[in-house]
Write a protein that holds these residues in place. Structure first.
Motif, PDB file in Angstrom:
ATOM      1  N   UNK A   1       0.737  -1.313   0.091  1.00 49.16           N
ATOM      2  CA  UNK A   1       0.357   0.212   0.128  1.00 49.16           C
ATOM      3  C   UNK A   1       0.643   1.585  -0.094  1.00 49.16           C
ATOM      4  N   UNK A   2       1.667   1.492   1.085  1.00 49.78           N
ATOM      5  CA  UNK A   2       2.803   2.819   1.063  1.00 49.78           C
ATOM      6  C   UNK A   2       3.684   2.399  -0.906  1.00 49.78           C
ATOM      7  N   UNK A   3       3.718   1.533  -1.433  1.00 48.53           N
ATOM      8  CA  UNK A   3       3.881   1.256  -2.724  1.00 48.53           C
ATOM      9  C   UNK A   3       3.949   1.779  -3.950  1.00 48.53           C
ATOM     10  N   UNK A   4       2.231   2.042  -2.967  1.00 49.89           N
ATOM     11  CA  UNK A   4       1.249   2.253  -4.194  1.00 49.89           C
ATOM     12  C   UNK A   4       1.210   4.100  -3.645  1.00 49.89           C
ATOM     13  N   UNK A   5       1.313   4.226  -2.682  1.00 47.98           N
ATOM     14  CA  UNK A   5       0.802   5.497  -2.536  1.00 47.98           C
ATOM     15  C   UNK A   5       2.294   6.218  -2.736  1.00 47.98           C
ATOM     16  N   UNK A   6       3.489   6.048  -2.996  1.00 48.88           N
ATOM     17  CA  UNK A   6       4.306   6.650  -2.621  1.00 48.88           C
ATOM     18  C   UNK A   6       4.458   7.122  -4.831  1.00 48.88           C
ATOM     19  N   UNK A   7       3.529   6.424  -5.659  1.00 48.97           N
ATOM     20  CA  UNK A   7       3.160   6.728  -6.877  1.00 48.97           C
ATOM     21  C   UNK A   7       2.530   7.599  -6.521  1.00 48.97           C
ATOM     22  N   UNK A   8       1.874   8.428  -5.339  1.00 48.86           N
ATOM     23  CA  UNK A   8       1.176   9.127  -5.689  1.00 48.86           C
ATOM     24  C   UNK A   8       1.550  10.596  -5.637  1.00 48.86           C
ATOM     25  N   UNK A   9       2.348  10.284  -4.567  1.00 51.75           N
ATOM     26  CA  UNK A   9       2.557  11.755  -3.350  1.00 51.75           C
ATOM     27  C   UNK A   9       3.958  11.287  -2.513  1.00 51.75           C
ATOM     28  N   UNK A  10       4.975  12.628  -3.015  1.00 53.75           N
ATOM     29  CA  UNK A  10       6.396  11.980  -2.481  1.00 53.75           C
ATOM     30  C   UNK A  10       6.243  11.887  -1.715  1.00 53.75           C
ATOM     31  N   UNK A  11       7.038  11.026  -1.661  1.00 54.59           N
ATOM     32  CA  UNK A  11       7.426   9.959   0.076  1.00 54.59           C
ATOM     33  C   UNK A  11       8.875   8.969  -0.175  1.00 54.59           C
TER      34      UNK A  11
ATOM     35  N   UNK B   1      12.542   6.552   0.899  1.00 46.19           N
ATOM     36  CA  UNK B   1      12.633   5.862   1.323  1.00 46.19           C
ATOM     37  C   UNK B   1      12.511   5.366   3.479  1.00 46.19           C
ATOM     38  N   UNK B   2      13.011   7.124   3.979  1.00 42.43           N
ATOM     39  CA  UNK B   2      13.633   7.122   4.909  1.00 42.43           C
ATOM     40  C   UNK B   2      11.874   7.284   5.527  1.00 42.43           C
ATOM     41  N   UNK B   3      10.873   7.549   4.627  1.00 44.96           N
ATOM     42  CA  UNK B   3       9.319   8.658   5.698  1.00 44.96           C
ATOM     43  C   UNK B   3       9.056   6.613   6.335  1.00 44.96           C
ATOM     44  N   UNK B   4       8.801   6.278   4.084  1.00 44.42           N
ATOM     45  CA  UNK B   4       8.113   4.359   4.279  1.00 44.42           C
ATOM     46  C   UNK B   4       8.845   3.891   5.556  1.00 44.42           C
ATOM     47  N   UNK B   5       9.882   3.850   5.530  1.00 47.19           N
ATOM     48  CA  UNK B   5      10.648   3.178   6.277  1.00 47.19           C
ATOM     49  C   UNK B   5      10.248   3.414   8.161  1.00 47.19           C
ATOM     50  N   UNK B   6      10.009   4.828   8.085  1.00 47.15           N
ATOM     51  CA  UNK B   6       9.665   5.116   9.458  1.00 47.15           C
ATOM     52  C   UNK B   6       8.486   4.512   9.642  1.00 47.15           C
ATOM     53  N   UNK B   7       7.232   4.773   8.446  1.00 52.32           N
ATOM     54  CA  UNK B   7       5.717   4.715   8.880  1.00 52.32           C
ATOM     55  C   UNK B   7       5.868   3.405   8.789  1.00 52.32           C
ATOM     56  N   UNK B   8       6.504   2.181   8.747  1.00 50.04           N
ATOM     57  CA  UNK B   8       6.889   1.028   9.102  1.00 50.04           C
ATOM     58  C   UNK B   8       6.934   0.707  10.665  1.00 50.04           C
ATOM     59  N   UNK B   9       7.798   1.177  10.991  1.00 51.74           N
ATOM     60  CA  UNK B   9       8.375   0.786  11.992  1.00 51.74           C
ATOM     61  C   UNK B   9       7.270   1.389  12.991  1.00 51.74           C
ATOM     62  N   UNK B  10       6.413   2.662  13.207  1.00 53.10           N
ATOM     63  CA  UNK B  10       5.556   3.084  13.944  1.00 53.10           C
ATOM     64  C   UNK B  10       4.388   2.442  14.246  1.00 53.10           C
ATOM     65  N   UNK B  11       4.401   1.644  12.257  1.00 47.62           N
ATOM     66  CA  UNK B  11       2.661   0.994  12.839  1.00 47.62           C
ATOM     67  C   UNK B  11       2.785  -0.502  13.519  1.00 47.62           C
ATOM     68  N   UNK B  12       4.131  -1.021  13.142  1.00 49.78           N
ATOM     69  CA  UNK B  12       4.130  -2.313  13.599  1.00 49.78           C
ATOM     70  C   UNK B  12       4.400  -1.978  15.404  1.00 49.78           C
ATOM     71  N   UNK B  13       5.395  -0.805  15.978  1.00 50.79           N
ATOM     72  CA  UNK B  13       5.024  -0.609  17.364  1.00 50.79           C
ATOM     73  C   UNK B  13       4.077  -0.167  17.944  1.00 50.79           C
ATOM     74  N   UNK B  14       2.858   0.320  17.172  1.00 48.59           N
ATOM     75  CA  UNK B  14       0.991   0.625  17.794  1.00 48.59           C
ATOM     76  C   UNK B  14       0.796  -0.310  17.902  1.00 48.59           C
ATOM     77  N   UNK B  15      -0.675   0.059  18.095  1.00 50.01           N
ATOM     78  CA  UNK B  15      -1.928  -1.456  18.100  1.00 50.01           C
ATOM     79  C   UNK B  15      -2.326  -1.196  16.427  1.00 50.01           C
ATOM     80  N   UNK B  16      -3.365  -2.306  15.870  1.00 54.24           N
ATOM     81  CA  UNK B  16      -3.364  -2.404  14.791  1.00 54.24           C
ATOM     82  C   UNK B  16      -4.447  -1.499  14.408  1.00 54.24           C
ATOM     83  N   UNK B  17      -5.351  -0.886  15.127  1.00 54.45           N
ATOM     84  CA  UNK B  17      -6.656   0.125  15.456  1.00 54.45           C
ATOM     85  C   UNK B  17      -5.683   1.430  14.831  1.00 54.45           C
TER      86      UNK B  17
END
Length: 647
Positions: free
Chosen positions: A99-109, A111-127
């Motif tokens: 999903x993040x890869x698809x999103x990066x094709x639409x808005x400027x993201x 690799x650092x932002x993507x990696x940070x987003x993945x890390x934060x989502x894995x550290x937080x509750x799924x909801x």
């Protein structure tokens, strides 16, 4: 035995009545249940169908508008602006990296932002939704919204973000906000649910931090319907939150901007206090920084630049910095001695350029000595030997008690970060802190504001305010909350003989306005605006006997960090004081040459509520002052008061 017919008839009537009551009750209960079932099955059927159908009803917290911060005249110091952002919820997204890869094709993201987003989502509750990008354009938001079916779990949102229209002017006072961190959450026993909102901003420093509860407000809620692929179909209900409280400060934003411009190029702190009510009109620490950098996410380069600057722009020097007060402390020693009756103000002490105490020679700043000095002349000429003598008579404990009475060595209660207590040392303090007895040499050093004595620019301004008024002026920073005026604490008499205070004020007047005073070069020539004050120069290095023998090295020939601090405390007008001002310039050299002219310019700017006329300055200075005003005008950003000369 057979019962009479009359008794049987009565018994039947009772049974029939009870049966009727029980039956009616059962019928009523059945009716209520029938009506409730009808309500649930028919009238609320759509609502419960949606709730049961793939959990398509989402309830989200709505962040309230953060309270605004204004200066005393209504100038906006901290406001809110719309912020378009993209959030993502892990349990709805499925393959988050795809999903993040698809999103990066639409808005400027990146690799650092993507990696940070993945890390934060894995550290937080799924909801819990996580912010992927913010401060986006409307075009970016539109692209994401149109492609929502291909972006499960992704939501385009709009919120509010903090901004500071006055930039660096108010950075150390207002402070700044930033996203809630794990560290922030760990310090809070029962975190507000608001703090779970993605990238929710809370105060990190200054008033933003100390008044966080008042500024934050209360959360609202939003109930939305989404379809099977996660697209928002409609908003079912919305309950707006309660905005945070608006604050009005005592600070004058235009004076604050002027003081920052006047201190440009220096590592310094300056404070202006209104003597009528204790209002802090200006609190400046120089150099400053742009707090908007932290709200938006400061870059590594900007962070390193601030941290590696030897002038320490992140430090709130005006309230946090503590320095030996030097000769600005001499009024305290004099008051303690005169009030204790061990010194007559007219008594003279011989200054030969040094005083020998317990086998150690303590030097006056004037190597050849000042001759015979009384109280008045000792302050006017800033003679050290006079204080070396009188301090031995009164003792450190009474000097320390007098210092605290005038606001030194105590922490003033202000909603600012790291307000320093300073230090007014006494015998008990040294025993507790160093495990040593107090020595007479400690008293001699303390008598001229050296040794263990430490004070902040704020404390020095409070001292000057109490000297000028004879009242316990208390500094205040919050003028009103949601339009309700904050009570002004009553300033009680300070408890010092008024005749003694008059002598001190007269001597401070002579410091500036007598042609032999140490601050004569910083005088104001408009008689009704005349300033009284006291210079101070505090050493940051030890001068050895060998150096004295060959001649003390000039400040200008020393590395910056080994030069003396320059200080000046003042009040004006001398005959009817309205403002007290304290200035400390780190490693500035002499107080008379560096700090006093700065204080004079600030005093005039405050008294005239704008640029003063050149006639307020000695005629020989007017050309230089006019050029200085022009440069300050160029330095001050758009929106500040014009610095046009007035006749």
């Amino acid at each position: 035995m057979k019962r009479p017919p009359k008794d049987n008839l009565a018994s039947n009537r009772v049974i029939s009545r009870r049966a009727l009551i029980v039956g009616a009750s059962q019928l009523a209960i059945a009716g209520v249940l029938t009506m409730r079932m009808r309500n649930l099955q028919l009238e609320q059927a759509d609502t419960f169908r949606l709730l049961a159908d793939e959990n398509r009803i989402n309830i989200k917290l709505l962040a309230p508008a953060r309270g605004l911060i204004h200066d005393r005249n209504g100038t906006l110091l901290a406001g809110n602006e719309q912020n378009y952002r993209i959030t993502m919820t892990r349990e709805e997204a499925g393959d988050i990296e795809e999903v993040l890869a698809n999103l990066a094709q639409l808005i400027p993201l990146t690799e650092t932002q993507i990696a940070e987003a993945v890390r934060e989502m894995n550290n937080r509750s799924a909801f819990v939704p996580v912010t992927i990008a913010d401060r986006l354009s409307w075009d970016d938001i539109a692209k994401v919204t149109v492609n929502a079916p291909a972006l499960p779990g992704v939501t385009a949102d709009v919120g509010l973000s903090r901004f500071y229209p006055r930039g660096s002017d108010m950075a150390h006072v207002v402070g700044y906000v930033g996203p809630v961190s794990d560290y922030d959450l760990s310090r809070i026993e029962s975190p507000d649910p608001l703090l779970q909102i993605p990238k929710f901003q809370i105060g990190k420093t200054g008033i933003e931090n100390k008044m966080e509860t008042e500024l934050r407000g209360s959360a609202g809620t939003r109930q939305i319907e989404v379809n099977a692929i996660g697209r928002v179909m409609r908003e079912l209900s919305r309950e707006e939150g309660i905005p945070g409280s608006d604050l009005q400060l005592t600070i004058d934003a235009d004076l604050q901007r002027y003081v920052e411009a006047r201190l440009d190029g220096e590592s310094a702190g300056a404070v202006v206090i209104d003597l009528e009510n204790g209002d802090l009109r200006s609190i400046v620490s120089s150099p400053s920084f742009d707090p908007n950098l932290f709200v938006r996410g400061i870059s590594v380069a900007d962070w390193q630049g601030l941290n590696e600057n030897p002038y320490r722009p992140l430090a709130a020097k005006a309230v946090q910095g503590i320095y030996p007060p030097g000769s600005t402390f001499k009024m305290i020693t004099a008051l303690a001695a005169v009030e204790d009756g061990v010194v007559d103000p007219e008594e003279t002490v011989l200054c030969r350029g040094f005083t020998e105490v317990a086998g150690t020679r303590f030097h006056c700043w004037k190597s050849g000595g000042h001759g015979n000095m009384n109280l008045h002349d000792s302050l006017k000429h800033s003679c050290d030997c006079y204080y070396y003598e009188i301090c031995q008579r009164v003792g450190i404990d009474k000097i320390a008690a007098m210092a605290r009475r005038f606001g030194l060595g105590i922490r003033h209660d202000l909603p600012l970060s790291a307000v320093a207590s300073g230090l007014a040392p006494d015998k008990e303090w040294k025993t507790k802190t160093h495990g040593e007895d107090w020595r007479i040499g400690d008293t001699v050093n303390a008598s001229i504001g050296q040794g263990y004595v430490l004070a902040s620019p704020l404390q020095l301004a409070v001292m000057a305010a109490r000297l000028a008024t004879g009242r316990t002026i208390t500094p205040r920073l919050i003028n009103a909350i949601d339009g309700v005026r904050v009570p002004i604490p009553e300033a009680e008499p300070i408890g010092v003989n008024e005749n003694t205070l008059r002598r001190i004020r007269a001597a401070m007047d002579a410091v500036v306005n007598s042609n032999r005073g140490t601050a004569y070069g910083a005088r104001i020539t408009e008689v009704e605006m005349r300033m009284a004050g006291k210079t101070g120069t505090s050493q940051v290095r030890r001068i050895t006997a060998e150096e004295r023998a060959r001649g003390v090295t000039r400040n200008a020939d020393l590395p910056w960090e080994r030069r003396d601090h320059a200080l000046f405390v003042s009040f004006a007008p001398a005959d009817n004081p309205k403002y007290a001002v304290a200035v400390v310039v780190e490693h500035g050299g002499g107080g008379s040459a560096v700090a006093a002219p700065i204080a004079r310019d600030i005093v005039l700017q405050a008294l005239y509520e704008g640029p003063p006329p050149l006639s307020a300055y000695p005629s020989a200075m007017r050309g230089r002052i006019s050029e200085q005003q022009r440069k300050i005008e160029e330095h001050m950003p758009a929106g500040s008061v014009a610095m046009n000369d007035r006749a």
